[in-house]
Motif scaffolding. Structure first.
Motif, PDB file in Angstrom:
ATOM      1  N   ARG A 141       0.849  -1.186   0.000  1.00 15.15           N
ATOM      2  CA  ARG A 141       0.000   0.000   0.000  1.00 15.15           C
ATOM      3  C   ARG A 141       0.886   1.238   0.000  1.00 15.15           C
ATOM      4  O   ARG A 141       2.044   1.182   0.412  1.00 15.15           O
ATOM      5  CB  ARG A 141      -0.908   0.046   1.238  1.00 15.15           C
ATOM      6  CG  ARG A 141      -1.934  -1.072   1.324  1.00 15.15           C
ATOM      7  CD  ARG A 141      -3.035  -0.873   0.287  1.00 15.15           C
ATOM      8  NE  ARG A 141      -4.099  -1.828   0.396  1.00 15.15           N
ATOM      9  CZ  ARG A 141      -4.159  -2.999  -0.248  1.00 15.15           C
ATOM     10  NH1 ARG A 141      -3.167  -3.372  -1.033  1.00 15.15           N
ATOM     11  NH2 ARG A 141      -5.196  -3.788  -0.120  1.00 15.15           N
ATOM     12  N   VAL A 161      -2.930  -2.517   6.016  1.00 13.52           N
ATOM     13  CA  VAL A 161      -2.152  -3.334   5.096  1.00 13.52           C
ATOM     14  C   VAL A 161      -2.618  -4.789   5.237  1.00 13.52           C
ATOM     15  O   VAL A 161      -2.385  -5.406   6.279  1.00 13.52           O
ATOM     16  CB  VAL A 161      -0.644  -3.230   5.393  1.00 13.52           C
ATOM     17  CG1 VAL A 161       0.165  -3.977   4.348  1.00 13.52           C
ATOM     18  CG2 VAL A 161      -0.210  -1.772   5.481  1.00 13.52           C
ATOM     19  N   VAL A 199      -3.053   3.616   7.343  1.00  9.19           N
ATOM     20  CA  VAL A 199      -3.115   2.661   6.240  1.00  9.19           C
ATOM     21  C   VAL A 199      -3.334   1.261   6.813  1.00  9.19           C
ATOM     22  O   VAL A 199      -2.581   0.826   7.682  1.00  9.19           O
ATOM     23  CB  VAL A 199      -1.811   2.657   5.412  1.00  9.19           C
ATOM     24  CG1 VAL A 199      -1.868   1.648   4.289  1.00  9.19           C
ATOM     25  CG2 VAL A 199      -1.491   4.035   4.880  1.00  9.19           C
TER      26      VAL A 199
END
Length: 119
Positions: free
Chosen positions: A73, A89, A87
């Motif tokens: 990502r 992942v 984020v």
């Protein structure tokens, strides 16, 4: 907010990460879930003409020399300021990722990359 299927972050291991390059960086906390890793932190660029993004890849290891990349990502680029990043992942294997490879990137090249192992 927790990724889908995760009820309590306090029950999962966490570790810190920092990947600097000059006066720029990506740094923060990793929360290691059973089938994903959540990266939260800060990404900094000091110049509007020198943007930065964070690249992250999740890996599984067989305990020897063989590794498998599970996913990767990137964050949105930041130019001339600091932003909060978050984020999820994916690491969709039993037990999740063994380690993450995190890079600070200038939109063309990885400037600095470090490996962070599951605690």
């Amino acid at each position: 907010m927790l990724p889908v299927g995760h009820s309590n972050a306090a029950t999962y291991p966490t570790s810190e990460y920092a990947v600097p390059f000059g006066q720029t960086y990506t740094k923060g906390t990793l929360t290691w879930y059973n089938r994903s890793v959540q990266l939260t932190g800060e990404q900094k660029s000091v110049s509007t003409s020198s943007c930065r993004l964070t690249y992250v890849a999740a890996y599984r290891s067989d305990g020897g020399p063989n590794t498998t990349r599970l996913s990767e990502r990137t964050t949105k680029p930041v130019c001339g300021k600091s932003i909060a990043i978050s984020v999820a992942v994916p690491a969709d294997v039993v037990g999740g990722a063994d380690f993450l490879y995190i890079c600070l990137d200038d939109l063309r090249n990885h400037l600095n990359c470090l490996t962070f192992n599951r605690p």
